[in-house]
Scaffold this motif. Structure first.
Motif, PDB file in Angstrom:
ATOM      1  N   GLU A 459       0.826  -1.211   0.000  1.00  0.00           N
ATOM      2  CA  GLU A 459       0.000   0.000   0.000  1.00  0.00           C
ATOM      3  C   GLU A 459       0.860   1.260   0.000  1.00  0.00           C
ATOM      4  OE1 GLU A 459      -3.798  -1.900   2.467  1.00  0.00           O
ATOM      5  OE2 GLU A 459      -2.352  -0.576   3.459  1.00  0.00           O
ATOM      6  N   LYS A 460       1.930   1.251   0.789  1.00  0.00           N
ATOM      7  CA  LYS A 460       2.782   2.443   0.850  1.00  0.00           C
ATOM      8  C   LYS A 460       3.536   2.651  -0.459  1.00  0.00           C
ATOM      9  CE  LYS A 460       5.445   5.009   4.193  1.00  0.00           C
ATOM     10  NZ  LYS A 460       5.881   5.048   5.603  1.00  0.00           N
ATOM     11  N   LEU A 461       3.989   1.561  -1.059  1.00  0.00           N
ATOM     12  CA  LEU A 461       4.682   1.684  -2.338  1.00  0.00           C
ATOM     13  C   LEU A 461       3.742   2.212  -3.417  1.00  0.00           C
ATOM     14  CD1 LEU A 461       7.189   1.224  -4.081  1.00  0.00           C
ATOM     15  CD2 LEU A 461       6.436  -1.140  -4.422  1.00  0.00           C
ATOM     16  N   GLN A 462       2.526   1.674  -3.476  1.00  0.00           N
ATOM     17  CA  GLN A 462       1.557   2.130  -4.478  1.00  0.00           C
ATOM     18  C   GLN A 462       1.193   3.590  -4.264  1.00  0.00           C
ATOM     19  OE1 GLN A 462       0.779   0.513  -7.073  1.00  0.00           O
ATOM     20  NE2 GLN A 462       1.293  -1.618  -6.605  1.00  0.00           N
ATOM     21  N   ALA A 463       1.032   4.003  -3.002  1.00  0.00           N
ATOM     22  CA  ALA A 463       0.706   5.398  -2.715  1.00  0.00           C
ATOM     23  C   ALA A 463       1.854   6.329  -3.105  1.00  0.00           C
ATOM     24  CB  ALA A 463       0.379   5.561  -1.232  1.00  0.00           C
ATOM     25  N   SER A 464       3.089   5.902  -2.843  1.00  0.00           N
ATOM     26  CA  SER A 464       4.246   6.726  -3.213  1.00  0.00           C
ATOM     27  C   SER A 464       4.388   6.842  -4.719  1.00  0.00           C
ATOM     28  CB  SER A 464       5.527   6.127  -2.609  1.00  0.00           C
ATOM     29  OG  SER A 464       5.455   6.070  -1.200  1.00  0.00           O
ATOM     30  N   ILE A 465       4.123   5.731  -5.433  1.00  0.00           N
ATOM     31  CA  ILE A 465       4.190   5.760  -6.894  1.00  0.00           C
ATOM     32  C   ILE A 465       3.125   6.694  -7.462  1.00  0.00           C
ATOM     33  CG2 ILE A 465       3.691   4.348  -8.932  1.00  0.00           C
ATOM     34  CD1 ILE A 465       5.166   2.050  -7.587  1.00  0.00           C
ATOM     35  N   ALA A 466       1.911   6.638  -6.883  1.00  0.00           N
ATOM     36  CA  ALA A 466       0.823   7.474  -7.397  1.00  0.00           C
ATOM     37  C   ALA A 466       1.135   8.953  -7.234  1.00  0.00           C
ATOM     38  CB  ALA A 466      -0.475   7.116  -6.670  1.00  0.00           C
ATOM     39  N   LYS A 467       1.919   9.313  -6.203  1.00  0.00           N
ATOM     40  CA  LYS A 467       2.240  10.726  -5.961  1.00  0.00           C
ATOM     41  C   LYS A 467       3.533  11.161  -6.637  1.00  0.00           C
ATOM     42  CE  LYS A 467       2.186  10.449  -1.486  1.00  0.00           C
ATOM     43  NZ  LYS A 467       2.248  10.851  -0.057  1.00  0.00           N
ATOM     44  N   HIS A 468       4.241  10.225  -7.257  1.00  0.00           N
ATOM     45  CA  HIS A 468       5.543  10.573  -7.861  1.00  0.00           C
ATOM     46  C   HIS A 468       5.311  11.504  -9.046  1.00  0.00           C
ATOM     47  CE1 HIS A 468       9.550  10.269  -9.510  1.00  0.00           C
ATOM     48  NE2 HIS A 468       9.923   9.535  -8.478  1.00  0.00           N
ATOM     49  N   PRO A 469       5.914  12.710  -9.034  1.00  0.00           N
ATOM     50  CA  PRO A 469       5.642  13.683 -10.098  1.00  0.00           C
ATOM     51  C   PRO A 469       6.178  13.278 -11.466  1.00  0.00           C
ATOM     52  CG  PRO A 469       7.388  14.464  -8.651  1.00  0.00           C
ATOM     53  CD  PRO A 469       6.834  13.238  -8.017  1.00  0.00           C
ATOM     54  N   ALA A 470       7.124  12.345 -11.500  1.00  0.00           N
ATOM     55  CA  ALA A 470       7.716  11.945 -12.784  1.00  0.00           C
ATOM     56  C   ALA A 470       7.330  10.515 -13.154  1.00  0.00           C
ATOM     57  CB  ALA A 470       9.238  12.085 -12.732  1.00  0.00           C
ATOM     58  N   TRP A 471       6.200  10.024 -12.628  1.00  0.00           N
ATOM     59  CA  TRP A 471       5.848   8.639 -12.886  1.00  0.00           C
ATOM     60  C   TRP A 471       5.575   8.377 -14.368  1.00  0.00           C
ATOM     61  CZ3 TRP A 471       6.929   4.285 -11.086  1.00  0.00           C
ATOM     62  CH2 TRP A 471       6.208   3.147 -11.402  1.00  0.00           C
ATOM     63  N   LYS A 472       4.953   9.333 -15.053  1.00  0.00           N
ATOM     64  CA  LYS A 472       4.713   9.153 -16.489  1.00  0.00           C
ATOM     65  C   LYS A 472       6.029   9.081 -17.262  1.00  0.00           C
ATOM     66  CE  LYS A 472       0.089  11.210 -16.819  1.00  0.00           C
ATOM     67  NZ  LYS A 472      -0.742  12.268 -17.470  1.00  0.00           N
ATOM     68  N   THR A 473       6.999   9.864 -16.817  1.00  0.00           N
ATOM     69  CA  THR A 473       8.329   9.799 -17.449  1.00  0.00           C
ATOM     70  C   THR A 473       8.963   8.437 -17.205  1.00  0.00           C
ATOM     71  OG1 THR A 473       8.614  12.179 -17.107  1.00  0.00           O
ATOM     72  CG2 THR A 473      10.597  10.897 -17.551  1.00  0.00           C
ATOM     73  N   ILE A 474       8.827   7.904 -15.983  1.00  0.00           N
ATOM     74  CA  ILE A 474       9.384   6.595 -15.656  1.00  0.00           C
ATOM     75  C   ILE A 474       8.718   5.506 -16.492  1.00  0.00           C
ATOM     76  CG2 ILE A 474       9.608   4.889 -13.804  1.00  0.00           C
ATOM     77  CD1 ILE A 474       9.845   7.266 -11.852  1.00  0.00           C
ATOM     78  N   GLN A 475       7.397   5.613 -16.663  1.00  0.00           N
ATOM     79  CA  GLN A 475       6.695   4.637 -17.500  1.00  0.00           C
ATOM     80  C   GLN A 475       7.125   4.734 -18.964  1.00  0.00           C
ATOM     81  OE1 GLN A 475       2.602   5.767 -16.273  1.00  0.00           O
ATOM     82  NE2 GLN A 475       2.289   3.588 -15.897  1.00  0.00           N
TER      83      GLN A 475
END
Length: 594
Positions: A459-475
């Motif tokens: 849950e904590k990992l998923q929540a941190s990923i959802a808030k990561h500002p560069a997640w689209k860049t990482i994907q």
């Protein structure tokens, strides 16, 4: 009444007059204690130059108490030598230039070796023995004031040259030093220097820490090094709220190409905190072990002797948990997994019972030994994925962005699987430890705790990923890894234009050549591979390297803070801000002036 001073005769005044034709060689004939070299007069025993224009000055030196004492002292120590031999000198330069050059190189060696300039006087005896320049070394305050600043200009020139080419990535973070001052470190790396250590571009001491002061400091450093804002493609920091606000309200408007990348290592460390919070008894055990052994050399010695006397026990001292060091709690637990029974036997045979820590640890081990061993085995075995990923992120010499999505999603799947796994699905040492639990209730309690911990981690990992500002860049960065290229239909260039608008400039032929005919050997770094494609895919290579070389963690800033604390020790707290900044720049960027 004092007697009148005797008037000098004309002959005496004539002798006192400076002889314009006298040379150092002429004056050297006055005594074997002197010799001429490099146009200067040198004293063999005092190891410094002597003014030779006035003959009376030379004779006054030869009869001085200091010179006589040094000569007699040397002759007493070397009875087989009639006179002291000449010392190595800089005969090809003038005395003034030689002193200047020697002192500059002397200070430079101190800076590169991270030796405080306050220790310079301690080297005079050594230099007096082997050179004639010992007397030319100024006092430490003079070295800091007049010589240290001379290293700033060549350093800044080389730094500007290194940062003047390629796309730019800014890494920044702040810490509080030993005098309670807030220090903001600003490191910069470029695509051209990828694979090398990022360069320290500036250190700012802030009265207040907020999004305004941090952004002003970063903009000031970029301007000082003539870095255009359009060249900045990433700002890497931790996930603090003021850093997010800084990017959203200021940086995003000034630097249109910049992305805010929060440190993935900090993200994983937040997930690791779940383990220490949930395994409360195990956390208490690590704390007590640190308190008992870290603060008592006598107890450490007794524990080592106990292990050496025991059969089948490898003498290994406890590993202490350091809260600010990533993964150190896991290492402390790994030690407990193997040495909890040994610790229990050691505590039970001790006669000392006055220390509260000893009593508490002894009671905890006697009451919950089976559960502690099972929990330690579970933590050691099922944290390997997150600790290995944390270790990989600390290797900033390799490209991390294109593979980060796969690593994080794999980690999430491990957490999800273990959150509902049966005891038979756990790893070997965990199953073995659970089988040794004599009380079935204890075994069931441990299994429930394992499920709860892994669920909270997921849950904590998923929540941190959802808030990561560069997640689209990482994907999206996966598209620049030929090993992860999806089907041709999904790999259409149009699918990635929202994340990487610069792909619009890539010719369709280059994109087709890349998606249909690119292979990367196993173990090859992607940044190196893309550099090899510059002739084949010139436009796409430039776009890809901007993403592939983008940092995903600010671990280099943490390394700088370690260097900062080493340099700014408790004995050097009187350094001025200017000298401290310069010493930090020279220490961290020492490869520039090598």
């Amino acid at each position: 009444m004092a007697p009148r001073k005797k008037q000098k005769t004309a002959e005496e005044m004539k002798k006192q007059h400076v002889s314009s034709s006298a040379t150092a060689a002429d004056r050297a004939l006055l005594s074997p204690d002197l010799y001429a070299e490099g146009g200067m007069l040198h004293c063999r025993y005092c190891v410094h130059t002597v003014e030779f224009l006035r003959e009376t000055t030379v004779k006054r030196h030869l009869t001085s108490q200091g010179h006589v004492q040094k000569r007699e002292s040397w002759k007493a120590a070397h009875p087989d030598h009639a006179t002291r031999p000449r010392l190595a000198s800089f005969s090809s330069t003038t005395s003034k230039d030689a002193r200047q050059e020697f002192t500059m190189e002397f200070v430079g060696a101190f800076v590169k070796a991270d030796v405080p300039l306050e220790k310079a006087p301690a080297f005079k005896a050594f230099l007096s023995k082997y050179t004639h320049m010992a007397g030319t070394i100024p006092e430490p305050c003079n070295l800091r004031k007049n010589y240290l600043p001379q290293f700033a200009q060549p350093h800044d020139e080389v730094l500007k040259t290194k940062l003047g080419v390629g796309d730019v990535y800014v890494l920044l973070d702040e810490t509080t030093d030993r005098v309670g001052r807030c220090a903001l470190a600003i490191l910069i790396n470029t695509t051209e220097n990828f694979g090398e250590q990022p360069l320290l571009a500036g250190v700012e001491f802030l009265q207040r820490v907020n999004y305004t002061t941090v952004s002003q400091a970063m903009i000031r450093v970029l301007n000082e090094h003539n870095i255009h804002f359009d060249r900045v493609h990433a700002v890497v920091s931790d996930g603090a709220s003021y850093m997010t606000k800084m990017y959203r309200d200021i940086v995003k408007g000034l630097m249109p190409n910049a992305r805010h990348v929060t440190c993935a290592a900090h993200l994983l460390n937040l997930v690791l905190e779940v383990w220490s919070d949930e395994f409360s008894d195990l956390n208490t055990c690590t704390t007590l072990v640190k308190r008992i052994f870290c603060q008592s050399p006598k107890r450490r010695h007794e524990f080592r002797e106990f292990m050496e006397a025991a059969d089948g026990v490898e003498p290994k001292m406890p590993v202490y948990c350091v809260q600010t060091r990533w993964g150190s709690w896991i290492k402390a637990v790994e030690y407990l997994r193997d040495y909890l029974p040994v610790l229990s036997r050691f505590l039970n045979q001790m006669t000392e019972t006055t220390a509260a820590g000893l009593r508490n640890l002894k009671q905890l081990l006697n009451d919950k030994m089976d559960c502690l061993v099972a929990c330690a085995a579970f933590v050691s075995e099922h944290s390997t994925e997150i600790t290995s990923l944390l270790t990989d992120l600390q290797n900033t010499n390799r490209s991390q962005m294109p593979t980060l999505y796969r690593k994080l999603t794999d980690l999430a799947m491990v957490f999800d699987f273990c959150a509902s796994a049966t005891p038979a699905d756990f790893r070997e040492k965990t199953k073995e430890a659970l089988s040794l639990c004599e009380d079935p209730d204890d075994r069931d309690e441990c299994v429930d705790m394992f499920h709860r911990v892994m669920l909270h981690c997921s849950e904590k990992l998923q929540a941190s990923i959802a808030k990561h500002p560069a997640w689209k860049t990482i994907q999206g960065a996966r598209v620049f890894d030929p090993r992860q290229l999806p089907s041709t239909e999904v790999a259409s260039k149009a699918n990635y234009l929202d994340v990487f608008p610069s792909l619009e400039t890539v010719p369709d032929l280059e994109w087709h050549m890349y998606t249909t005919g690119s292979e990367v050997a196993e173990g090859t770094d992607l940044a190196t591979w893309w550099s090899s494609q510059e002739q084949r895919l010139p436009v796409l290579t430039k776009v890809a390297k901007t993403v592939v070389c983008m940092p995903v963690a600010s671990v280099d800033v943490e390394r700088f803070f370690s260097a900062y604390n080493d340099l700014f020790s408790c004995k050097r707290t009187n350094l001025t801000d200017e000298n401290l900044k310069l010493l930090l720049m020279l220490k961290y960027n020492r490869a520039l002036l090598a």
